[in-house]
Scaffold this active site. Sequence first.
Site, PDB file in Angstrom:
ATOM      1  N   LYS A   1       7.068   2.794  -2.596  1.00 32.30           N
ATOM      2  CA  LYS A   1       7.650   1.508  -2.999  1.00 32.30           C
ATOM      3  C   LYS A   1       7.253   1.185  -4.435  1.00 32.30           C
ATOM      4  CE  LYS A   1       7.707  -0.979   1.449  1.00 32.30           C
ATOM      5  NZ  LYS A   1       7.190  -2.189   2.121  1.00 32.30           N
TER       6      LYS A   1
ATOM      7  N   ASP B   1       9.009  -6.492   2.647  1.00 35.85           N
ATOM      8  CA  ASP B   1       8.962  -5.937   3.997  1.00 35.85           C
ATOM      9  C   ASP B   1      10.340  -5.372   4.287  1.00 35.85           C
ATOM     10  OD1 ASP B   1       7.201  -5.471   6.271  1.00 35.85           O
ATOM     11  OD2 ASP B   1       8.720  -6.568   7.388  1.00 35.85           O
TER      12      ASP B   1
ATOM     13  N   GLY C   1       9.796   7.888   4.298  1.00 37.14           N
ATOM     14  CA  GLY C   1      10.204   7.241   5.544  1.00 37.14           C
ATOM     15  C   GLY C   1      11.403   7.918   6.185  1.00 37.14           C
TER      16      GLY C   1
ATOM     17  N   LYS D   1      19.432   6.674  -5.495  1.00 37.62           N
ATOM     18  CA  LYS D   1      19.070   5.827  -4.343  1.00 37.62           C
ATOM     19  C   LYS D   1      18.882   4.376  -4.786  1.00 37.62           C
ATOM     20  CE  LYS D   1      15.490   4.814  -0.961  1.00 37.62           C
ATOM     21  NZ  LYS D   1      14.142   5.051  -0.428  1.00 37.62           N
TER      22      LYS D   1
ATOM     23  N   ASN E   1       0.835  -1.204   0.000  1.00 38.30           N
ATOM     24  CA  ASN E   1       0.000   0.000   0.000  1.00 38.30           C
ATOM     25  C   ASN E   1       0.865   1.248   0.000  1.00 38.30           C
ATOM     26  OD1 ASN E   1      -2.763  -0.915   0.058  1.00 38.30           O
ATOM     27  ND2 ASN E   1      -2.283  -1.825   2.045  1.00 38.30           N
TER      28      ASN E   1
ATOM     29  N   ARG F   1      16.327  -1.875  -1.303  1.00 39.01           N
ATOM     30  CA  ARG F   1      15.241  -2.322  -2.182  1.00 39.01           C
ATOM     31  C   ARG F   1      15.770  -2.552  -3.595  1.00 39.01           C
ATOM     32  NH1 ARG F   1      12.222   1.077  -0.730  1.00 39.01           N
ATOM     33  NH2 ARG F   1      11.363  -0.165   0.951  1.00 39.01           N
TER      34      ARG F   1
HETATM   35  P1  ITT Z   1       3.487  -2.035   2.858  1.00 38.98           P
HETATM   36  O1  ITT Z   1       3.556  -2.896   4.089  1.00 38.98           O
HETATM   37  O2  ITT Z   1       2.112  -1.785   2.378  1.00 38.98           O
HETATM   38  O3  ITT Z   1       4.419  -2.512   1.758  1.00 38.98           O
HETATM   39  P2  ITT Z   1       4.773  -0.055   4.590  1.00 38.98           P
HETATM   40  O4  ITT Z   1       5.143   1.387   4.428  1.00 38.98           O
HETATM   41  O5  ITT Z   1       3.950  -0.446   5.791  1.00 38.98           O
HETATM   42  O6  ITT Z   1       4.056  -0.548   3.240  1.00 38.98           O
HETATM   43  P3  ITT Z   1       6.835  -1.817   5.581  1.00 38.98           P
HETATM   44  O7  ITT Z   1       5.874  -2.595   6.390  1.00 38.98           O
HETATM   45  O8  ITT Z   1       7.856  -2.567   4.779  1.00 38.98           O
HETATM   46  O9  ITT Z   1       6.095  -0.874   4.528  1.00 38.98           O
HETATM   47  O10 ITT Z   1       7.523  -0.770   6.555  1.00 38.98           O
HETATM   48  C1  ITT Z   1       8.674  -0.230   6.198  1.00 38.98           C
HETATM   49  C2  ITT Z   1       8.882   1.104   6.885  1.00 38.98           C
HETATM   50  O11 ITT Z   1      10.319   1.249   6.949  1.00 38.98           O
HETATM   51  C3  ITT Z   1       8.373   2.247   6.012  1.00 38.98           C
HETATM   52  O12 ITT Z   1       7.100   2.684   6.397  1.00 38.98           O
HETATM   53  C4  ITT Z   1       9.441   3.303   6.229  1.00 38.98           C
HETATM   54  O13 ITT Z   1       9.183   4.003   7.412  1.00 38.98           O
HETATM   55  C5  ITT Z   1      10.707   2.478   6.435  1.00 38.98           C
HETATM   56  N1  ITT Z   1      11.395   2.254   5.136  1.00 38.98           N
HETATM   57  C6  ITT Z   1      11.400   1.136   4.356  1.00 38.98           C
HETATM   58  N2  ITT Z   1      12.105   1.335   3.243  1.00 38.98           N
HETATM   59  C7  ITT Z   1      12.543   2.608   3.300  1.00 38.98           C
HETATM   60  C8  ITT Z   1      13.306   3.411   2.433  1.00 38.98           C
HETATM   61  O14 ITT Z   1      13.738   2.962   1.261  1.00 38.98           O
HETATM   62  N3  ITT Z   1      13.555   4.664   2.800  1.00 38.98           N
HETATM   63  C9  ITT Z   1      13.120   5.152   3.971  1.00 38.98           C
HETATM   64  N4  ITT Z   1      12.370   4.473   4.844  1.00 38.98           N
HETATM   65  C10 ITT Z   1      12.079   3.197   4.513  1.00 38.98           C
END
Ligand code: ITT
Length: 202
Positions: free
Chosen positions: A13, A76, A160, A182, A9, A188
């Site tokens: 990403k 994740d 994030g 990035k 969501n 990722r």
């Molecule tokens: P989905 O579960 O729907 O994929 P989410 O945002 O909840 O979306 P995650 O559960 O994987 O995603 O949580 C990852 C968190 O970690 C995300 O909300 C960011 O705060 C941080 N994060 C992950 N990848 C990042 C990135 O490339 N840059 C900065 N923060 C990141």
Amino acid sequence: MKKIVFATNNRHKIEEISALLNECGSEVGEKFEILSLSDIGCTADIPETSETFSGNALQKAEYVKTHFDYDCFADDSGLEVRALGMAPGVHSARYAADEGFDHDSEANMDKLLSRMAKIQHREAQFRTVIVLLLDGQMFEFEGICKGTIATERMGSGGFGYDPIFVPEGHEESFAQMGMEAKNAISHRGKAVRQLVDFLKTL
Ligand code: ITT
């Protein structure tokens, strides 16, 4: 053409992964059509209750397989800070939930910066685990990007924790470098390139 759902969501990403898939050439695009959750009419906030990235990614992918019967992959990810015992880790998205903020990046960064205020050893890493469920089999891909936590926000791009993460060998934060730069070094980016290399072999 085979349809595969990307179970997220998080629109950032989706943007990052779309750019990575385009950059990896047409081979995968000719064989696979990548669908989003909205493409298949899934509006659920898919549960993530595992204490591992791999467990959460599997939970998201299995949700789509079970409820919508599509092959699927999910990512994740999170930030692991060595001085904090690898926190926030799987709790990265909701790190400041105990302060009343849900999924709030600004509050998450404030909390992390204040926890790190007196800490000199600022090593950290982002980790992404992608789980792919394809034709009844499960495949896993992982990417890690090492770096340090800045003492204050730098830049406004990305999402994030990007403004406070400085990748190893760089002076700029992820939020200052732009998506292409990035993706070239990120957690990722590394995981998605493994996924793409695998899909190319099919
Ligand atoms: P989905 O579960 O729907 O994929 P989410 O945002 O909840 O979306 P995650 O559960 O994987 O995603 O949580 C990852 C968190 O970690 C995300 O909300 C960011 O705060 C941080 N994060 C992950 N990848 C990042 C990135 O490339 N840059 C900065 N923060 C990141």
